[in-house]
Every structure is written in structure tokens, then in C-alpha cells.
Design a protein around this motif. Structure first.
Motif, PDB file in Angstrom:
ATOM      1  N   GLU A 117       0.731  -1.351  -0.020  1.00 38.09           N
ATOM      2  CA  GLU A 117       0.074   0.172   0.041  1.00 38.09           C
ATOM      3  C   GLU A 117       0.720   1.120   0.014  1.00 38.09           C
ATOM      4  OE1 GLU A 117      -3.538   2.075  -0.174  1.00 38.09           O
ATOM      5  OE2 GLU A 117      -2.895   0.268  -0.522  1.00 38.09           O
ATOM      6  N   GLU A 118       1.984   1.215   0.798  1.00 39.57           N
ATOM      7  CA  GLU A 118       2.844   2.298   0.912  1.00 39.57           C
ATOM      8  C   GLU A 118       3.669   2.452  -0.507  1.00 39.57           C
ATOM      9  OE1 GLU A 118       2.930   4.287   3.320  1.00 39.57           O
ATOM     10  OE2 GLU A 118       4.515   5.530   2.810  1.00 39.57           O
ATOM     11  N   LEU A 119       3.855   1.393  -0.924  1.00 39.07           N
ATOM     12  CA  LEU A 119       4.632   1.355  -2.326  1.00 39.07           C
ATOM     13  C   LEU A 119       3.616   2.251  -3.517  1.00 39.07           C
ATOM     14  CD1 LEU A 119       6.882   0.881  -4.133  1.00 39.07           C
ATOM     15  CD2 LEU A 119       5.948  -1.564  -4.547  1.00 39.07           C
ATOM     16  N   ARG A 120       2.368   1.832  -3.357  1.00 43.04           N
ATOM     17  CA  ARG A 120       1.512   2.176  -4.433  1.00 43.04           C
ATOM     18  C   ARG A 120       1.292   3.763  -4.190  1.00 43.04           C
ATOM     19  NH1 ARG A 120      -3.897   3.368  -4.743  1.00 43.04           N
ATOM     20  NH2 ARG A 120      -4.318   3.003  -2.523  1.00 43.04           N
TER      21      ARG A 120
ATOM     22  N   ILE B 285       3.617  -2.373 -11.130  1.00 42.61           N
ATOM     23  CA  ILE B 285       4.706  -2.543 -10.180  1.00 42.61           C
ATOM     24  C   ILE B 285       4.487  -3.188  -9.107  1.00 42.61           C
ATOM     25  CG2 ILE B 285       6.554  -1.271  -9.071  1.00 42.61           C
ATOM     26  CD1 ILE B 285       6.719   0.895 -11.438  1.00 42.61           C
ATOM     27  N   VAL B 286       3.352  -2.753  -8.353  1.00 45.42           N
ATOM     28  CA  VAL B 286       3.084  -3.234  -7.175  1.00 45.42           C
ATOM     29  C   VAL B 286       2.547  -4.811  -7.128  1.00 45.42           C
ATOM     30  CG1 VAL B 286       1.147  -3.051  -5.371  1.00 45.42           C
ATOM     31  CG2 VAL B 286       2.211  -1.173  -6.000  1.00 45.42           C
ATOM     32  N   ALA B 287       1.709  -5.053  -8.640  1.00 49.43           N
ATOM     33  CA  ALA B 287       1.516  -6.424  -8.604  1.00 49.43           C
ATOM     34  C   ALA B 287       2.711  -7.286  -9.029  1.00 49.43           C
ATOM     35  CB  ALA B 287       0.711  -6.536 -10.011  1.00 49.43           C
ATOM     36  N   GLU B 288       3.655  -6.903  -9.465  1.00 52.04           N
ATOM     37  CA  GLU B 288       4.984  -7.620  -9.639  1.00 52.04           C
ATOM     38  C   GLU B 288       5.597  -7.933  -8.520  1.00 52.04           C
ATOM     39  OE1 GLU B 288       7.862  -6.211 -12.562  1.00 52.04           O
ATOM     40  OE2 GLU B 288       7.854  -8.195 -13.266  1.00 52.04           O
ATOM     41  N   VAL B 289       5.646  -6.816  -7.446  1.00 54.55           N
ATOM     42  CA  VAL B 289       6.388  -7.109  -6.152  1.00 54.55           C
ATOM     43  C   VAL B 289       5.558  -7.988  -5.399  1.00 54.55           C
ATOM     44  CG1 VAL B 289       6.748  -5.719  -3.995  1.00 54.55           C
ATOM     45  CG2 VAL B 289       7.384  -4.745  -6.214  1.00 54.55           C
ATOM     46  N   ARG B 290       4.046  -7.913  -5.540  1.00 52.06           N
ATOM     47  CA  ARG B 290       3.262  -8.890  -4.699  1.00 52.06           C
ATOM     48  C   ARG B 290       3.603 -10.397  -5.296  1.00 52.06           C
ATOM     49  NH1 ARG B 290      -1.671  -7.554  -2.470  1.00 52.06           N
ATOM     50  NH2 ARG B 290      -1.918  -5.886  -3.879  1.00 52.06           N
TER      51      ARG B 290
ATOM     52  N   PRO C 110       9.936   1.485   0.729  1.00 50.43           N
ATOM     53  CA  PRO C 110       8.858   1.757  -0.380  1.00 50.43           C
ATOM     54  C   PRO C 110       9.338   2.963  -1.272  1.00 50.43           C
ATOM     55  CG  PRO C 110       7.674   1.452   1.476  1.00 50.43           C
ATOM     56  CD  PRO C 110       9.311   1.379   2.116  1.00 50.43           C
ATOM     57  N   ASP C 111       9.811   4.020  -0.683  1.00 51.19           N
ATOM     58  CA  ASP C 111      10.016   5.264  -1.408  1.00 51.19           C
ATOM     59  C   ASP C 111      11.503   4.721  -2.288  1.00 51.19           C
ATOM     60  OD1 ASP C 111       9.015   8.051  -2.026  1.00 51.19           O
ATOM     61  OD2 ASP C 111      11.148   8.712  -1.393  1.00 51.19           O
ATOM     62  N   GLU C 112      12.580   4.286  -1.736  1.00 55.86           N
ATOM     63  CA  GLU C 112      13.545   4.223  -2.408  1.00 55.86           C
ATOM     64  C   GLU C 112      13.214   3.186  -3.711  1.00 55.86           C
ATOM     65  OE1 GLU C 112      16.517   4.064   1.541  1.00 55.86           O
ATOM     66  OE2 GLU C 112      16.097   1.946   0.412  1.00 55.86           O
ATOM     67  N   TYR C 113      12.405   2.027  -3.474  1.00 61.56           N
ATOM     68  CA  TYR C 113      12.021   1.205  -4.704  1.00 61.56           C
ATOM     69  C   TYR C 113      11.228   1.695  -5.617  1.00 61.56           C
ATOM     70  CZ  TYR C 113      10.683  -2.555  -7.524  1.00 61.56           C
ATOM     71  OH  TYR C 113      10.713  -3.375  -8.551  1.00 61.56           O
ATOM     72  N   ALA C 114      10.364   2.824  -5.213  1.00 59.51           N
ATOM     73  CA  ALA C 114       9.545   3.580  -6.030  1.00 59.51           C
ATOM     74  C   ALA C 114      10.430   4.451  -6.976  1.00 59.51           C
ATOM     75  CB  ALA C 114       8.658   4.583  -5.272  1.00 59.51           C
ATOM     76  N   GLU C 115      11.429   5.022  -6.405  1.00 60.37           N
ATOM     77  CA  GLU C 115      12.445   5.767  -7.205  1.00 60.37           C
ATOM     78  C   GLU C 115      13.154   5.043  -8.117  1.00 60.37           C
ATOM     79  OE1 GLU C 115      15.858   6.170  -6.792  1.00 60.37           O
ATOM     80  OE2 GLU C 115      15.849   7.913  -8.466  1.00 60.37           O
TER      81      GLU C 115
END
Lengths: 194, 125
Positions: free
Chosen positions: A8-11, A27-32, A49-54
């Protein structure tokens, strides 16, 4: 942070960084999917989450609607400021700005606010008070500034425009201020929870 | 000067996209499968946070295609496959890398032998 909280945070972080809804969902689906397969701890496998989003969005060059709107808003706003400064340097108290141009800027400002506010609003816990506070603040500010503008400043007002345009500009300004505040709170949250 | 894991990570960063493309020449793969294949090839355990952004960039560049397949019992998986452009790029850049690695080996090997490091490197499975 458990798996669902992480996703959720990643989204949120992806949305905030300008990912389209479709891209963020992908992206979230692939991480899941990866976490389901591997059973790994999300932070250990993907980082905060923020590092991965970046990292996940690095290299994606297609501009979002939000970014384009922001650019248009900056261009039109910059033009207004330049014209006002130029008028002041010529010793004129009043810079006449066409209503159409001011209206254009207001529309872009509102579009930027409207596109970003929901993202930040969700991030801050969906408080039901955010929107009413903004609307009330906007109406109060615009009413007071319109009164001051017509009765106190009079002809010394820097920008001359129709009152309805000024009203819209006021709302845009309040929304932008609220946005800055929300973004600041959002970024504070980023530094705390990453 | 860097040591062990840091240096390994730096080398991998430079060549990971080629390794991913190479692993996809065998068959289409999903992310976790790819990470296991690369680990088996001796590249070490790749974190998801390293692998998936690379896959995303390869997809963006048109070197791989991706499709979601709904899992019948397990989770849905995003499968990646090599495109003809990706295959051409792999062939061209693999040649460049092999040439570069040979030059580095030619430079390092005498130094290793002179330093008494006569043992053969462990074979990569």
C-alpha cells in the motif's frame, strides 16, 4: 511493516512520484507476485517503499498528464510574473493582464492541485477534514482579498482583471498553498517511514 | 579500495542487463524464476529491488516484452520474453563484453600467478 502495508505504501509512493495508475498497479502487482513466490521480507528484498519507487521509475521518460500540466502552469505563471515585473520597472503601478491568460493559469493551477491532492490526501490517512478546510479557507481568503482589493488598494492593485477571474485565482492560490503544506507533510512522512 | 561484495555488485551492475537477456534466450521467464536462474549461474542472490527495475528498463527499451499470466493455484506472474531487437543487442554487446573481459583477464592473470594465486577459479555451474 507487513506485506500489505508495504504494498500500500509503495502504491502511494509511486503515485506521488508521478507514475500513472496503470504503471503503479503493474509495479505493485509484480512486487506482490515476487513476495508470494519467495516468501521474502519486502523491505529486505526491495528496500524501503520510497527508495524502490524511485528506482522502479528511474529511466521512464514518458511525461504524465500531471507533469505536463505543471509545466504549462509554470510557463503561463512565469509569463504573468514577467509582465508584472516589467510593468513595475517602467514605473507603472498596474499591469494589465488579459483575463484569458489569467484564466488559463488558474485552470492549469487547479488541474495540478486536483491531480495531486487526492494522492497526498490518501497518503495522509484520508482525513475527511482536508477538503472542507480547503474550500472554507479558499472562500474566506478570496472574499477578504476581494474586499481589500476593491476598497483599500483600489487602483494600486498590481494586476487588473475581472472579479470572477480574481475569485478563481484566489481559489487556485489557496489550493496551491494547501498543496505545498500537504506535500511538506508528505515528505516529512517519507523521511520518517521511508 | 573496494572489496568482495562491493566490487561484485559493481561488476554486476554493469552487466546485469546482458545477463538477464542471456537468461531469456533459453525460454520466457518471470522475475523470481529469472533471479533463481541468475543465482544458479553464479551471479549470487539478486534482490527483487535490483532485478525488476532492470527488467522494466529493458521492457521500456523494447528489448523484452512482458505479459501477465494468471496463476491457476499460485500467484499471477509477469513473464518476460526476448524481442528480436533484444536478441540482436545481446549478440552485439555480449561480444563487446567478452572482448573486454578477455583484455582484463590478460592483464590480471600474470599478476595473479606472480602473487602465488595458482589455483584455478571455481567453475560456474
Amino acid at each position: 511493516m507487513n506485506r500489505n502495508q508495504y504494498l500500500e505504501e509503495l502504491r502511494h509512493r509511486l503515485s506521488f512520484r508521478g507514475a500513472s495508475r496503470r504503471r503503479a498497479k503493474d509495479i505493485v502487482a509484480e512486487v506482490r507476485s515476487h513476495l508470494d513466490e519467495s516468501g521474502e521480507d519486502p523491505v529486505e528484498a526491495f528496500g524501503k517503499p520510497d527508495e524502490y519507487a524511485e528506482r522502479a521509475l528511474r529511466g521512464y521518460r514518458w511525461p504524465t498528464v500531471r507533469f505536463l500540466t505543471l509545466m504549462l502552469c509554470a510557463v503561463v505563471g512565469g509569463s504573468l510574473v514577467m509582465r508584472s515585473v516589467s510593468a513595475l520597472r517602467r514605473g507603472q503601478a498596474i499591469a494589465s493582464v488579459p483575463n484569458s491568460e489569467l484564466l488559463l493559469w488558474v485552470v492549469f493551477s487547479l488541474a495540478v492541485s486536483v491531480s495531486v491532492l487526492p494522492v497526498v490526501h490518501r497518503r495522509l490517512g484520508n482525513s475527511r477534514w482536508h477538503v472542507p478546510i480547503f474550500i472554507l479557507g479558499a472562500v474566506l481568503t478570496v472574499t477578504v482579498s476581494n474586499y481589500l482589493g476593491s476598497s483599500v488598494l483600489g487602483e494600486h492593485t498590481l494586476v487588473r482583471a475581472g472579479s470572477w477571474v480574481m475569485f478563481m485565482a484566489g481559489i487556485g492560490l489557496v489550493a496551491a498553498t494547501g498543496l505545498v503544506w500537504l506535500v511538506w507533510r508528505h515528505l516529512s512522512g517519507v523521511s520518517r517511514s521511508g | 579500495m573496494m572489496h568482495g561484495a562491493d566490487r561484485h555488485a559493481q561488476w554486476l551492475r554493469g552487466v546485469l542487463d546482458l545477463c538477464v537477456l542471456a537468461a531469456l534466450t533459453e525460454k520466457e521467464r518471470y522475475g523470481y524464476d529469472l533471479s533463481q536462474r541468475l543465482e544458479k549461474a553464479g551471479l549470487g542472490r539478486l534482490k527483487g529491488g535490483t532485478l525488476y527495475p532492470v527488467l522494466g528498463r529493458l521492457e521500456q527499451a523494447g528489448l523484452v516484452t512482458a505479459r501477465w499470466q494468471v496463476g491457476e493455484q499460485g500467484p499471477s506472474r509477469k513473464y518476460y520474453d526476448l524481442t528480436p531487437v533484444g536478441r540482436d543487442r545481446l549478440v552485439a554487446e555480449a561480444g563487446t563484453w567478452i572482448e573486454f573481459a578477455a583484455h582484463v583477464s590478460a592483464l590480471l592473470e600474470p599478476a595473479r600467478r606472480a602473487g602465488g594465486g595458482e589455483h584455478e577459479p571455481e567453475p560456474i555451474p
